[in-house]
Design a protein around this motif. Structure first.
Motif: not given
Length: 170
Positions: A30, A106, A161
């Motif tokens: 990521s 996230n 990512a």
């Protein structure tokens, strides 16, 4: 976690309408960019999807394996949950392409010296991705997958990512 469980329950209950169900596991590199500074924590992603007529719904759960830092401030992508609508190409010569659009949540932990920011942050919104996959010869219903995802891109913060993993189709 409750949201993911309910998404997985929804995905498995719609199995009667699906051509196939698939599960995948990916190694994820990521990238979190904050004001033109990058950190690259590593993560693992688990994916579960139901597919019908080259369209799929996919739930993804990504969890962190390590942290990275900018100027002694550590960034940890604790977890990312997402639900995607995936448009799948036909498989030609063992290769296929997936385009996904969806919504991601996230959770990021930021920690450092006492005079810096030490807090948990949540970024949620539109997410998209591209993935190419190839059949693995001699292992039926298994594919190797290489993908790119944009999990968040707003307010001078970008979470992306690159993943490499395996998918098994039931």
């Amino acid at each position: 976690m409750e949201k993911i469980l309910s998404l997985l329950l929804l995905a498995t209950s719609s199995q009667c309408f699906a051509d196939s169900v698939y599960i995948g596991a990916d190694y994820v590199s990521s990238n979190i960019e904050v004001s033109n500074e990058d950190v690259e924590p590593k993560a693992t992603a688990l994916r579960l999807g139901v597919s019908n007529n080259n369209m799929a719904f996919e739930a993804q759960y990504l969890f962190s394996n390590d942290t990275d830092n900018i100027y002694q401030v550590e960034f940890d992508l604790k977890k990312s949950t997402a639900l995607f609508f995936v448009m799948q190409s036909d498989v030609v010569n063992g290769f296929g392409l997936d385009v996904s659009v969806g919504y991601a949540i996230n959770d990021i932990n930021v920690s450092g010296p006492t005079e810096t920011i030490n807090d948990d942050f949540q970024y949620k919104g539109f997410a998209w991705g591209l993935a190419v996959h190839q059949d693995i010869p001699y292992i039926k219903n298994t594919h190797v997958r290489l993908g790119y995802q944009s999990l968040y891109n707003k307010d001078d913060i970008e979470i992306t990512a690159i993943s490499l993993g395996l998918t098994y189709q039931f």
